[in-house]
Structures are given as C-alpha cells and as structure tokens.
Design an enzyme around this catalytic site. Structure first.
Site, mmCIF file in Angstrom:
data_model
loop_
_atom_site.group_PDB
_atom_site.id
_atom_site.type_symbol
_atom_site.label_atom_id
_atom_site.label_comp_id
_atom_site.label_asym_id
_atom_site.label_seq_id
_atom_site.Cartn_x
_atom_site.Cartn_y
_atom_site.Cartn_z
ATOM 1 N N LYS A 200 0.864 -1.175 0.000
ATOM 2 C CA LYS A 200 0.000 0.000 0.000
ATOM 3 C C LYS A 200 0.903 1.228 0.000
ATOM 4 O O LYS A 200 1.656 1.463 0.953
ATOM 5 C CB LYS A 200 -0.917 0.011 1.220
ATOM 6 C CG LYS A 200 -1.869 1.205 1.262
ATOM 7 C CD LYS A 200 -2.768 1.139 2.482
ATOM 8 C CE LYS A 200 -3.733 2.315 2.544
ATOM 9 N NZ LYS A 200 -4.620 2.242 3.726
ATOM 10 N N ARG A 210 -10.576 9.898 1.477
ATOM 11 C CA ARG A 210 -10.448 10.580 2.761
ATOM 12 C C ARG A 210 -11.523 11.639 2.940
ATOM 13 O O ARG A 210 -11.983 11.892 4.051
ATOM 14 C CB ARG A 210 -9.036 11.165 2.894
ATOM 15 C CG ARG A 210 -7.980 10.069 3.040
ATOM 16 C CD ARG A 210 -6.565 10.603 3.020
ATOM 17 N NE ARG A 210 -5.614 9.498 3.116
ATOM 18 C CZ ARG A 210 -4.310 9.613 2.899
ATOM 19 N NH1 ARG A 210 -3.798 10.800 2.588
ATOM 20 N NH2 ARG A 210 -3.515 8.565 2.993
ATOM 21 N N GLU A 238 7.676 -7.231 1.285
ATOM 22 C CA GLU A 238 6.400 -7.252 2.008
ATOM 23 C C GLU A 238 5.609 -8.514 1.670
ATOM 24 O O GLU A 238 4.972 -9.113 2.538
ATOM 25 C CB GLU A 238 5.587 -6.003 1.669
ATOM 26 C CG GLU A 238 6.187 -4.697 2.167
ATOM 27 C CD GLU A 238 5.936 -4.458 3.654
ATOM 28 O OE1 GLU A 238 5.346 -5.339 4.314
ATOM 29 O OE2 GLU A 238 6.339 -3.390 4.142
ATOM 30 N N LYS A 253 -2.145 -1.559 -3.750
ATOM 31 C CA LYS A 253 -2.982 -0.365 -3.704
ATOM 32 C C LYS A 253 -2.072 0.857 -3.782
ATOM 33 O O LYS A 253 -1.123 0.962 -3.016
ATOM 34 C CB LYS A 253 -3.779 -0.337 -2.395
ATOM 35 C CG LYS A 253 -4.685 0.872 -2.236
ATOM 36 C CD LYS A 253 -5.396 0.851 -0.886
ATOM 37 C CE LYS A 253 -6.313 2.075 -0.745
ATOM 38 N NZ LYS A 253 -6.987 2.113 0.565
#
Length: 330
Positions: A200, A210, A238, A253
């Site tokens: 991400k 947001r 990751e 993402k």
C-alpha cells in the site's frame, strides 16, 4: 518487387468472433469487490462530491444498494465507515465496539444476504482522533507499531464475530498479519481469511476516499508506514513476509499507477493477487468523462481490463456496479 510479409498478426483481429476467440484476458462480475461507504442514521444517502455517482449510505439504505448489486451478480463488498468525531480517540476504541456502526452493519448485511462475502477494513484511521492508521506517540509524533497491533487484533476479532468473511488489514504496520492470524485462530475464527494490503503506497490518489470518510491525518503524513511510490522491489519483501505470516490473499494499492507492481507480485506468489482501483483513479475517469474528454464507459472497462491483464485475480473498484451492468449487456 516489394517483400510480402508472411507473418500477419492482423489475421487474428479480422472479425469480432476471432478477436473474442483469441482474447487473452477476460473480465467477469466475479472479479469485483465493491467498496461502499457507511454512515450513521436511517433512510439517508449523501453524495460523495469528489466521486460522482458514489454515495454514503445508512445501514438500511446500504442493504437496498447491496440487493441491487446482487441482482447484477456482485457478491463481494468492502464497507468503510464514516465515524462521528465524538466517537474518535487516540486509541480508536470505537473500532472494536461490538455495538458500533461498523460491526452492527456487517451483522445486518450477513443476516440479510448470508451468501455475500464481506471484506472488512482493519486500520485505525476512521476511528482515530489523530487520523492515522496507528497509535501516535503524543510526545514524539511517532507511529507506535507494536502498540498498534493490540488494537488491530481487537478490531479484527470484533469484525469476525460480526460475520466478516475476509479481514483486510490496510494499516501497513509490521507484523500485523501474523498478529491478526494468531488472534483469530485462538478465538475459533481459523476459517476467516486475511487479505493483506501487502503493498500500500503513500499515494496522492486517496484524496476522495479521505473526503468520504473524514479520515485524513490531523498532523503529518503516512510516509513512515505506507510505501514509497518509487519502490518496486520492496513490494516483494512485504509479499514474502505476508506469506510467512499467513495471509490468504495479497493486495496492491493503488492499481492503475502500479500495474508493474501487480505483475511483479503475480510473478512471485501462488496466492491470489488483488488490486484496489482507488478513489482518485475513479474520480479522474469520471471527471474526464463529464467534460467530454474521454468515453467514460470505454475508459472504465479499459482501466479494469488493464488491472486484470497485469495479473490481478480480483479488483476492488468503485466502478463495480457500472461495470457489472456493462458486462450483463454483453
């Protein structure tokens, strides 16, 4: 005499039937996970002005929306809550309230539509008075990774108890997949999946989201925990950690500016790979279409096809309902 080509790729493009026959990538309504926004109250919808066509729903109206989507063949949903500021604190305690808006609504959805899949969101920012995905040290401003894991585990457990099928840790704290897996397994939720937000990025494409949730950081940014947009190899690190820690699926993402990362991850894992076609990517297409600069429907389908072609098995997208209608038309 001009040289006559012997290799003519256009022969495989000469009719629609042949083009369909040799098409390498296909989109299906089964590929979509539909993110939906949730607000407190009854019989109310509020438009997200920065995301034309997208609304925030009270639980009762969200059930109507899910019913309409199910009729189109969409069976997977990712709810995100807009929480009243009065319920927010630095430890995001509302995030694991069994009677809170989010957990209540998950339970209502599963009761009304037991066959749909609910992917929940595990991150502190919608519930945090600081607007961050982790606990903020009040003196240094540092995001406290290990202390945050306790909250994330409580949140994941509350969501699993409410009926969530897939837990989606979107916080990017180190070690959270292993922590959540342990909490779920110790509490008899070994059947609940984890779709980790594996890569991400600290992206500018999250702005409309947001706005929809009122979840922007009050101070600072998220660059100490979300990934640097310049990095690709880091995503593989990751990925390796999430696989070791017990993730069932992995996510990239955003999607559209990170197609290379989707492909890189696809080439290095046997787990299902998902991608989040985020709010800013959606808003750009909608704005361009409203101004007559692009064909909105064709651009939408091309964007989704590109994400699938890059290697995504499933796509979280605000286009899900529209795209499902296009696919139904054939």
């Amino acid at each position: 005499m001009a040289l006559i080509p012997t290799h003519r790729p256009r022969r495989n493009r000469k009719s629609e039937v042949i083009r369909n026959m040799v098409q390498e990538t296909t989109l299906s309504v089964h590929d979509f996970i539909y993110p939906v926004f949730l607000i407190e109250g009854e019989n109310k919808t509020i438009e997200v002005t920065s995301m034309p066509g997208i609304q925030r729903f009270t639980a009762d109206r969200l059930l109507d929306e899910i019913g309409a989507c199910v009729d189109l063949g969409i069976k997977s949903f990712a709810p995100f809550p807009s929480i009243d500021d009065r319920l927010k604190d630095r430890l995001a305690q509302e995030s694991h309230n069994p009677d809170g808006l989010y957990t209540r609504t998950i339970a209502q959805i599963k009761k009304a539509f037991p066959d749909v899949v609910i992917m929940s969101d595990v991150a502190m920012d919608p519930y945090s008075s600081d607007g961050h995905d982790g606990i903020v040290d009040p003196d240094s401003g540092e995001i406290l990774n290990d202390a945050t894991l306790e909250v994330l585990g409580q949140m994941a457990l509350a969501q699993a108890r409410a009926g969530a099928d897939i837990i989606g840790p979107s916080d990017m704290m180190d070690g959270r997949v292993a922590w959540i897996r342990d909490v779920l397994d110790r509490n008899a939720f070994s059947h609940v999946s984890i779709m980790s937000y594996t890569a991400k990025y600290a992206s500018a494409f999250y702005g409309p989201f947001r706005d929809a949730l009122g979840s922007a950081p009050k101070k600072g940014d998220k660059k100490s925990y979300q990934m640097n947009p310049a990095n690709r190899r880091e995503a593989l690190r990751e990925l390796a950690l999430d696989e070791q820690e017990g993730a069932d699926m992995v996510m990239i993402k955003p999607a559209l500016s990170y197609l290379d990362v989707i492909r890189e991850v696809r080439n290095h894992t046997q787990l299902p790979v998902t991608a989040y076609n985020v709010s800013g990517e959606y808003a750009m297409v909608k704005a361009a279409a409203q101004n007559g600069w692009v064909d909105g429907e064709r651009t939408m389908m091309e964007v989704l096809m590109s994400i699938k072609r890059a290697g995504a098995d499933a796509i979280l997208t605000y286009f899900a309902k529209e795209a499902a209608a296009v696919l139904r038309r054939g």
